[in-house]
Scaffold this motif. Structure first.
Motif, PDB file in Angstrom:
ATOM      1  N   VAL A  60       0.543  -1.409  -0.252  1.00  0.00           N
ATOM      2  CA  VAL A  60       0.092  -0.015  -0.121  1.00  0.00           C
ATOM      3  C   VAL A  60       1.439   1.271   0.082  1.00  0.00           C
ATOM      4  CG1 VAL A  60      -1.452   1.358   1.464  1.00  0.00           C
ATOM      5  CG2 VAL A  60      -2.521  -1.007   0.839  1.00  0.00           C
ATOM      6  N   LEU A  61       1.968   0.902   1.026  1.00  0.00           N
ATOM      7  CA  LEU A  61       2.929   3.103   0.448  1.00  0.00           C
ATOM      8  C   LEU A  61       3.842   2.432  -0.072  1.00  0.00           C
ATOM      9  CD1 LEU A  61       4.285   2.082   4.088  1.00  0.00           C
ATOM     10  CD2 LEU A  61       3.168   4.053   3.427  1.00  0.00           C
ATOM     11  N   MET A  73      -3.726   3.061   6.329  1.00  0.00           N
ATOM     12  CA  MET A  73      -3.102   1.568   5.456  1.00  0.00           C
ATOM     13  C   MET A  73      -3.907   0.808   5.549  1.00  0.00           C
ATOM     14  SD  MET A  73       1.071   1.548   6.232  1.00  0.00           S
ATOM     15  CE  MET A  73       1.323   2.940   8.232  1.00  0.00           C
ATOM     16  N   ILE A  74      -4.657   0.401   6.790  1.00  0.00           N
ATOM     17  CA  ILE A  74      -5.506  -0.311   7.229  1.00  0.00           C
ATOM     18  C   ILE A  74      -6.767  -0.827   5.620  1.00  0.00           C
ATOM     19  CG2 ILE A  74      -7.161  -1.720   8.467  1.00  0.00           C
ATOM     20  CD1 ILE A  74      -4.364  -2.566   9.315  1.00  0.00           C
ATOM     21  N   GLU A  75      -7.485   0.924   5.673  1.00  0.00           N
ATOM     22  CA  GLU A  75      -8.299   0.559   4.600  1.00  0.00           C
ATOM     23  C   GLU A  75      -8.326   0.665   3.934  1.00  0.00           C
ATOM     24  OE1 GLU A  75      -9.633   5.242   6.015  1.00  0.00           O
ATOM     25  OE2 GLU A  75     -10.013   4.907   7.503  1.00  0.00           O
ATOM     26  N   GLN A  76      -7.192   0.923   2.782  1.00  0.00           N
ATOM     27  CA  GLN A  76      -6.694   0.631   1.931  1.00  0.00           C
ATOM     28  C   GLN A  76      -6.546  -0.902   1.692  1.00  0.00           C
ATOM     29  OE1 GLN A  76      -3.633   3.606   0.180  1.00  0.00           O
ATOM     30  NE2 GLN A  76      -5.117   5.308   0.591  1.00  0.00           N
ATOM     31  N   MET A  77      -5.734  -1.323   2.457  1.00  0.00           N
ATOM     32  CA  MET A  77      -5.648  -2.662   3.075  1.00  0.00           C
ATOM     33  C   MET A  77      -6.305  -3.649   2.234  1.00  0.00           C
ATOM     34  SD  MET A  77      -2.511  -3.329   5.089  1.00  0.00           S
ATOM     35  CE  MET A  77      -2.641  -2.704   6.654  1.00  0.00           C
ATOM     36  N   ALA A  78      -8.007  -3.370   2.732  1.00  0.00           N
ATOM     37  CA  ALA A  78      -8.974  -3.897   2.965  1.00  0.00           C
ATOM     38  C   ALA A  78      -9.864  -3.568   1.657  1.00  0.00           C
ATOM     39  CB  ALA A  78      -9.667  -3.915   4.167  1.00  0.00           C
ATOM     40  N   ALA A  79      -9.770  -2.381   1.277  1.00  0.00           N
ATOM     41  CA  ALA A  79     -10.089  -2.171   0.287  1.00  0.00           C
ATOM     42  C   ALA A  79      -9.837  -2.504  -1.449  1.00  0.00           C
ATOM     43  CB  ALA A  79     -10.069  -0.015  -0.002  1.00  0.00           C
ATOM     44  N   THR A  84      -6.733  -8.601   5.444  1.00  0.00           N
ATOM     45  CA  THR A  84      -8.249  -8.175   6.176  1.00  0.00           C
ATOM     46  C   THR A  84      -8.544  -8.596   7.526  1.00  0.00           C
ATOM     47  OG1 THR A  84      -9.862  -9.794   5.124  1.00  0.00           O
ATOM     48  CG2 THR A  84     -10.242  -7.568   4.870  1.00  0.00           C
ATOM     49  N   SER A  85      -8.106  -7.907   9.020  1.00  0.00           N
ATOM     50  CA  SER A  85      -8.054  -8.343   9.968  1.00  0.00           C
ATOM     51  C   SER A  85      -8.925  -9.280  10.206  1.00  0.00           C
ATOM     52  CB  SER A  85      -8.918  -6.853  11.293  1.00  0.00           C
ATOM     53  OG  SER A  85      -8.795  -7.591  12.077  1.00  0.00           O
ATOM     54  N   PRO A  86      -8.978  -9.913  11.289  1.00  0.00           N
ATOM     55  CA  PRO A  86      -9.448 -11.034  11.231  1.00  0.00           C
ATOM     56  C   PRO A  86     -10.452 -11.067  12.531  1.00  0.00           C
ATOM     57  CG  PRO A  86      -7.067 -11.920  12.207  1.00  0.00           C
ATOM     58  CD  PRO A  86      -7.256 -10.769  11.374  1.00  0.00           C
TER      59      PRO A  86
END
Length: 124
Positions: A60-61, A73-79, A84-86
């Motif tokens: 993402v970075l 970063m978490i939002e973009q990784m999920a999108a 995604t967080s377990p």
């Protein structure tokens, strides 16, 4: 009543008790066996490589033009479907700690750099 006579009275009224010891039966655990399939075909993710949170953050970075916070970063990784967080409540805090640990342990060899307070970027 003198202090000495009081002491004698206390000593004579003292009772001795014995504790009863009982033996407990050991608890038995009921075990059930379940089979978990770890093959990619069973999970429906054929051909897609599962990234860890820190590897997904690096991806993402690399796509971002400016430093990001861990929440971004978490939002973009999920999108983007990278990670995604377990089910954790604070995946951004876990990622933050992982990035700091990576920077501290690897120092010059780390892929990440702290750009500003709460902001991370890839090293150039």
């Amino acid at each position: 009543m003198t202090p000495d006579s009081r002491r004698d009275t206390d000593m004579t009224t003292k009772k001795t008790t014995t504790k009863k010891t009982t033996t407990r039966k050991p608890k038995t655990k009921k075990t059930t066996t379940t089979q978990i399939s770890l093959s990619p075909k069973a999970s429906g993710k054929t051909g897609a490589k599962n990234l860890s949170a820190i590897n997904a953050a690096a991806k993402v970075l690399s796509e971002a033009k400016e430093p990001l916070t861990t929440k971004q970063m978490i939002e973009q990784m999920a999108a983007k479907g990278y990670w995604t967080s377990p089910g954790g409540k604070t995946p951004h805090a876990t990622l933050y700690a992982a990035l700091l640990r990576d920077i501290q342990r690897k120092s010059e060899d780390s892929r990440f750099a702290k750009a500003d307070r709460g902001l991370f970027a890839l090293k150039k």
